[in-house]
Design a protein around this motif. Sequence first.
Motif, short mmCIF file in Angstrom:
data_model
loop_
_atom_site.label_atom_id
_atom_site.label_comp_id
_atom_site.label_asym_id
_atom_site.label_seq_id
_atom_site.Cartn_x
_atom_site.Cartn_y
_atom_site.Cartn_z
N HIS A 163 5.20 5.97 15.46
CA HIS A 163 5.05 4.54 15.75
C HIS A 163 3.66 4.33 16.34
O HIS A 163 3.19 5.13 17.15
CB HIS A 163 6.12 4.07 16.73
N HIS A 197 -0.26 -1.49 -1.80
CA HIS A 197 0.81 -0.59 -2.25
C HIS A 197 0.65 -0.22 -3.71
O HIS A 197 0.81 0.96 -4.09
CB HIS A 197 2.17 -1.26 -2.01
N ARG A 218 8.04 -2.44 0.78
CA ARG A 218 8.73 -3.03 1.93
C ARG A 218 7.70 -3.28 3.02
O ARG A 218 6.61 -2.73 3.01
CB ARG A 218 9.86 -2.12 2.42
N ARG A 219 8.06 -4.10 3.96
CA ARG A 219 7.15 -4.43 5.04
C ARG A 219 7.23 -3.40 6.17
O ARG A 219 8.24 -2.70 6.32
CB ARG A 219 7.46 -5.82 5.61
N SER A 220 6.16 -3.32 6.95
CA SER A 220 6.11 -2.44 8.11
C SER A 220 5.44 -3.18 9.25
O SER A 220 4.50 -3.94 9.04
CB SER A 220 5.33 -1.16 7.79
N ASN A 221 5.92 -2.95 10.45
CA ASN A 221 5.31 -3.54 11.64
C ASN A 221 4.35 -2.59 12.33
O ASN A 221 3.72 -2.95 13.32
CB ASN A 221 6.39 -3.98 12.63
N ASP A 222 4.26 -1.35 11.82
CA ASP A 222 3.33 -0.37 12.39
C ASP A 222 1.96 -0.55 11.75
O ASP A 222 1.83 -0.42 10.53
CB ASP A 222 3.84 1.05 12.16
N LEU A 232 -1.41 -0.06 7.40
CA LEU A 232 0.03 -0.13 7.63
C LEU A 232 0.62 1.27 7.51
O LEU A 232 0.29 2.00 6.57
CB LEU A 232 0.70 -1.06 6.62
N TYR A 234 3.92 3.84 7.13
CA TYR A 234 5.30 3.96 6.67
C TYR A 234 5.78 5.38 6.90
O TYR A 234 5.13 6.34 6.47
CB TYR A 234 5.40 3.61 5.18
N ASN A 235 6.92 5.52 7.56
CA ASN A 235 7.45 6.85 7.82
C ASN A 235 8.12 7.41 6.56
O ASN A 235 8.26 6.73 5.54
CB ASN A 235 8.45 6.79 8.97
N ALA A 238 10.40 5.81 3.52
CA ALA A 238 10.19 4.36 3.47
C ALA A 238 9.70 3.93 2.09
O ALA A 238 10.21 2.96 1.51
CB ALA A 238 9.22 3.91 4.54
N GLU A 248 0.23 5.71 4.37
CA GLU A 248 -0.63 4.70 4.99
C GLU A 248 -1.25 3.83 3.90
O GLU A 248 -1.83 4.34 2.95
CB GLU A 248 -1.74 5.36 5.82
#
Length: 269
Positions: A163, A197, A218-222, A232, A234-235, A238, A248
């Motif tokens: 995060h 993406h 999909r969206r990410s808040n990180d 952005l 994504y783990n 995701a 990333e």
Amino acid sequence: MPTIFPVKSAATIAILGILLSLAGCDREREPQSASPEDRPPVGKLKSKRETFERQASGCPEEECASVSITREVFEQRPALNRAVLQQLIRQLQGNGEDQTSANSLEEVADIFLAEAAQGHVGSSARWQLTGEAKRLARRDDLLTVEINSYLYTGGAHGMPATHWLNWDLAADEEVPLSETIRKGQEKDFWGEARAAHRRWLDTQPGTDREFRETWPFRRSNDFRFDDQGLVLLYNVYALGPYVLGPVELTIPWKDLRGIVHEQYLPEKQ
């Protein structure tokens, strides 16, 4: 005349007494004020590393379940340290997903080691839980802290999670992604994220039509800012299978003009 001087002196003394009284009141109120001057100074960040470790008892050391957590603690930044610790505690529970059953690192360790003791029955896997919080980057007054966790309970691999916490050092508060985007520009922002993406997909082997349907955007808040633009995070799982690892997506600065607030844009891009 001798009668005038005492009257003038009395008036002067009275006025001075009032002024001194008001000044005294002001001094009493100063400690209660929450002015910007009371905030921590913005400059070089000093910090130290703190490590918390626990291990199950009554077993050979190489087979014992263990907990190891290291975090960077910043001087004169109690609010930042609290935010980092709270995120770390949430993240260390439930395969990296935010959980709230524990309120301290000690409770996290107790819960994990208790579950490990039950999980060891009929299994030779050595359970592990690790965490780390450290500064990742800083752009002017915006600090990015990276918070990592890793959980292993047997099987082919463990579950990592990351995060990014962004902190405004001047305002002494967290900056979520939504606050960096200008009002009314959310749709355009996510349109640019989708374009990033697609660019990433075009560089990955085996990302055919079936892959794209199975692993949609999909969206990410990180997020964080770097020299190229807004990134952005994504783990795993995701945007693709575990083997791809975290992903990333970078939205270039040129595509962010008019979308994110000017204060986050570089002067020349």
